[in-house]
Motif scaffolding. Sequence first.
Motif, PDB file in Angstrom:
ATOM      1  N   ILE A  75       0.846  -1.196   0.000  1.00  0.00           N
ATOM      2  CA  ILE A  75       0.000   0.000   0.000  1.00  0.00           C
ATOM      3  C   ILE A  75       0.879   1.243   0.000  1.00  0.00           C
ATOM      4  O   ILE A  75       1.822   1.353   0.793  1.00  0.00           O
ATOM      5  CB  ILE A  75      -0.933   0.002   1.233  1.00  0.00           C
ATOM      6  N   ASP A  76       0.571   2.157  -0.892  1.00  0.00           N
ATOM      7  CA  ASP A  76       1.353   3.385  -1.039  1.00  0.00           C
ATOM      8  C   ASP A  76       0.948   4.372   0.057  1.00  0.00           C
ATOM      9  O   ASP A  76       0.346   5.412  -0.186  1.00  0.00           O
ATOM     10  CB  ASP A  76       1.104   3.981  -2.423  1.00  0.00           C
ATOM     11  N   ALA A  77       1.271   4.013   1.283  1.00  0.00           N
ATOM     12  CA  ALA A  77       0.931   4.858   2.436  1.00  0.00           C
ATOM     13  C   ALA A  77       1.839   4.484   3.593  1.00  0.00           C
ATOM     14  O   ALA A  77       1.965   3.318   3.940  1.00  0.00           O
ATOM     15  CB  ALA A  77      -0.535   4.673   2.834  1.00  0.00           C
ATOM     16  N   GLY A  78       2.474   5.474   4.179  1.00  0.00           N
ATOM     17  CA  GLY A  78       3.354   5.245   5.314  1.00  0.00           C
ATOM     18  C   GLY A  78       3.404   6.493   6.168  1.00  0.00           C
ATOM     19  O   GLY A  78       2.554   7.385   6.059  1.00  0.00           O
ATOM     20  N   SER A  79       4.424   6.579   7.007  1.00  0.00           N
ATOM     21  CA  SER A  79       4.499   7.708   7.935  1.00  0.00           C
ATOM     22  C   SER A  79       4.722   9.041   7.222  1.00  0.00           C
ATOM     23  O   SER A  79       4.461  10.104   7.795  1.00  0.00           O
ATOM     24  CB  SER A  79       5.620   7.470   8.945  1.00  0.00           C
ATOM     25  N   ASN A 121       2.101 -11.532   8.568  1.00  0.00           N
ATOM     26  CA  ASN A 121       2.960 -10.486   9.111  1.00  0.00           C
ATOM     27  C   ASN A 121       2.674  -9.160   8.417  1.00  0.00           C
ATOM     28  O   ASN A 121       1.945  -9.109   7.414  1.00  0.00           O
ATOM     29  CB  ASN A 121       4.434 -10.870   8.945  1.00  0.00           C
ATOM     30  N   ALA A 122       3.264  -8.105   8.947  1.00  0.00           N
ATOM     31  CA  ALA A 122       3.090  -6.772   8.376  1.00  0.00           C
ATOM     32  C   ALA A 122       4.243  -5.890   8.818  1.00  0.00           C
ATOM     33  O   ALA A 122       4.923  -6.176   9.806  1.00  0.00           O
ATOM     34  CB  ALA A 122       1.761  -6.164   8.824  1.00  0.00           C
ATOM     35  N   TYR A 123       4.486  -4.822   8.070  1.00  0.00           N
ATOM     36  CA  TYR A 123       5.462  -3.820   8.493  1.00  0.00           C
ATOM     37  C   TYR A 123       5.116  -2.472   7.869  1.00  0.00           C
ATOM     38  O   TYR A 123       4.409  -2.396   6.852  1.00  0.00           O
ATOM     39  CB  TYR A 123       6.902  -4.225   8.138  1.00  0.00           C
ATOM     40  N   THR A 124       5.589  -1.433   8.493  1.00  0.00           N
ATOM     41  CA  THR A 124       5.348  -0.064   8.037  1.00  0.00           C
ATOM     42  C   THR A 124       6.681   0.627   7.812  1.00  0.00           C
ATOM     43  O   THR A 124       7.582   0.531   8.644  1.00  0.00           O
ATOM     44  CB  THR A 124       4.539   0.724   9.092  1.00  0.00           C
ATOM     45  N   SER A 125       6.815   1.312   6.688  1.00  0.00           N
ATOM     46  CA  SER A 125       8.001   2.116   6.412  1.00  0.00           C
ATOM     47  C   SER A 125       7.559   3.563   6.241  1.00  0.00           C
ATOM     48  O   SER A 125       6.400   3.909   6.465  1.00  0.00           O
ATOM     49  CB  SER A 125       8.718   1.613   5.159  1.00  0.00           C
ATOM     50  N   ARG A 126       8.468   4.404   5.839  1.00  0.00           N
ATOM     51  CA  ARG A 126       8.115   5.818   5.700  1.00  0.00           C
ATOM     52  C   ARG A 126       7.204   6.074   4.504  1.00  0.00           C
ATOM     53  O   ARG A 126       6.486   7.075   4.493  1.00  0.00           O
ATOM     54  CB  ARG A 126       9.389   6.670   5.595  1.00  0.00           C
ATOM     55  N   GLU A 127       7.216   5.195   3.528  1.00  0.00           N
ATOM     56  CA  GLU A 127       6.378   5.424   2.346  1.00  0.00           C
ATOM     57  C   GLU A 127       5.441   4.272   2.014  1.00  0.00           C
ATOM     58  O   GLU A 127       4.593   4.422   1.135  1.00  0.00           O
ATOM     59  CB  GLU A 127       7.262   5.725   1.120  1.00  0.00           C
TER      60      GLU A 127
END
Length: 479
Positions: A75-79, A121-127
Amino acid sequence: VRRNECELKTNISAVKLTRVLLPQPSAALHRHLATRAAGQVILNVPETKVTALENGLRVASEDSGLSTCTVGLWIDAGSRYENERNNGTAHFLEHMAFKGTRKRSQLDLELEIENMGAHLNAYTSREQTVYYAKAFSKDLPRAVEILADIIQNSTLGEAEIERERGVILREMQEVETNLQEVVFDYLHATAYQATALGRTILGPTENIKTINRADLVEYITTHYKGPRIVLAAAGGVSHDELIDLAKYHFGKLPTRYKGEAPALPLCSFTGSEIRVRDDKMPLAHIAIAVEAVGWSHPDTIPLMVANTLIGNWDRSFGGGVNLSSKLAQMACQGNLCHSFQSFNTCYTDTGLWGLYMVCEPGTVRDMMHFTQMEWMSLCTSVTESEVARAKNLLKTNMLLHLDGSTPICEDIGRQMLCYSRRIPLHELEARIDAIDATTIKDVCTKYIYDKAPAIAAVGPIEQLPDYNRIRSGMFWMRT
């Protein structure tokens, strides 16, 4: 493949026959045969198939015929899409995705995944935000259905939200003990001051304590739209089956925004530094970086080769002075540091190219000096043989990284978001092969020479040189 093997065997047989009649064939002939064989192998890799649904969601897969598969949502969404008030929401939402849906409680979800023998699992990056599952190929439909359920039907219960606050706060405490994570957060904070990239992914403590259900729902409704999502899969997957599953489970994802689509926040680079001096710490942790470029910029590949030329080193490595990296040789001979690693961090429209090092207090100045020397050599005196070796190492590392369905799936999802396509391996190899020493000199001069770096340092850093003078335009490499 069978025909290619026959051709190769015929060529080898011809070479053996020639050896009886003529002198030993040259090494160039052997290299030619090896190059042909390598090219045939690269062209025979599975194709990445891409299909776009009516709502804009893209389906991309690579079928390698394995008995297992990895499928996920990129997904094109992060912090980077957060503001100061809701910073930490994307990561908080990642935690809440596994805490129950309208169809499954948290216990039901965990039992179903366990009984399948799968991993979720999942992870979040800046983008980017990623949710993925690893399972048997026969369980692909169930894996896709579970992924659809957790991003579209999460209950986001108040009790679960309150429980996750404590979990995230403990996670933040653990991150603070990882000095590499801390230094890189500081590096982003000073390099991208007062911008979205300068904020941490986890967010500040005060935000975690105040984020509520409305914030999470707002983030989902704002960013989880069809055109910004890629359903990627690798391993034993049928692309046609994946398309049918995507239409059934994701066909109702909204396409349009209520207002204007959220724009990518502009993040400008600032040459600056942040120092957290603590003489009680045994080692100094330092990151230094200049502004680089985004994923799709033409200079990305040359900077990756330059990054490989600097390399990385650790005291536990064998080889020492015999390593190809000159900086590694100096670090080993002079006992300059415990470890260092070069990095090239890319975002959509900017990036950080630099070095992270762990040094004893008395060697900080020397390590910084030799780092600057090596960066200068990239601009002035790098040789063709060094570049050729770095190109081979870069290609090897890239291929080794794609070992298994999970890294391949990750590569597909990331490239679809960054490039809107999957770059074939033979094209990537051709782009790397086109680089020579002149290219490296030109590109490194463009981004390193006379550029003000961003520096983040933690620990006993009394000997760290003062780079404040760079703000007056002085060439910092000459100090």
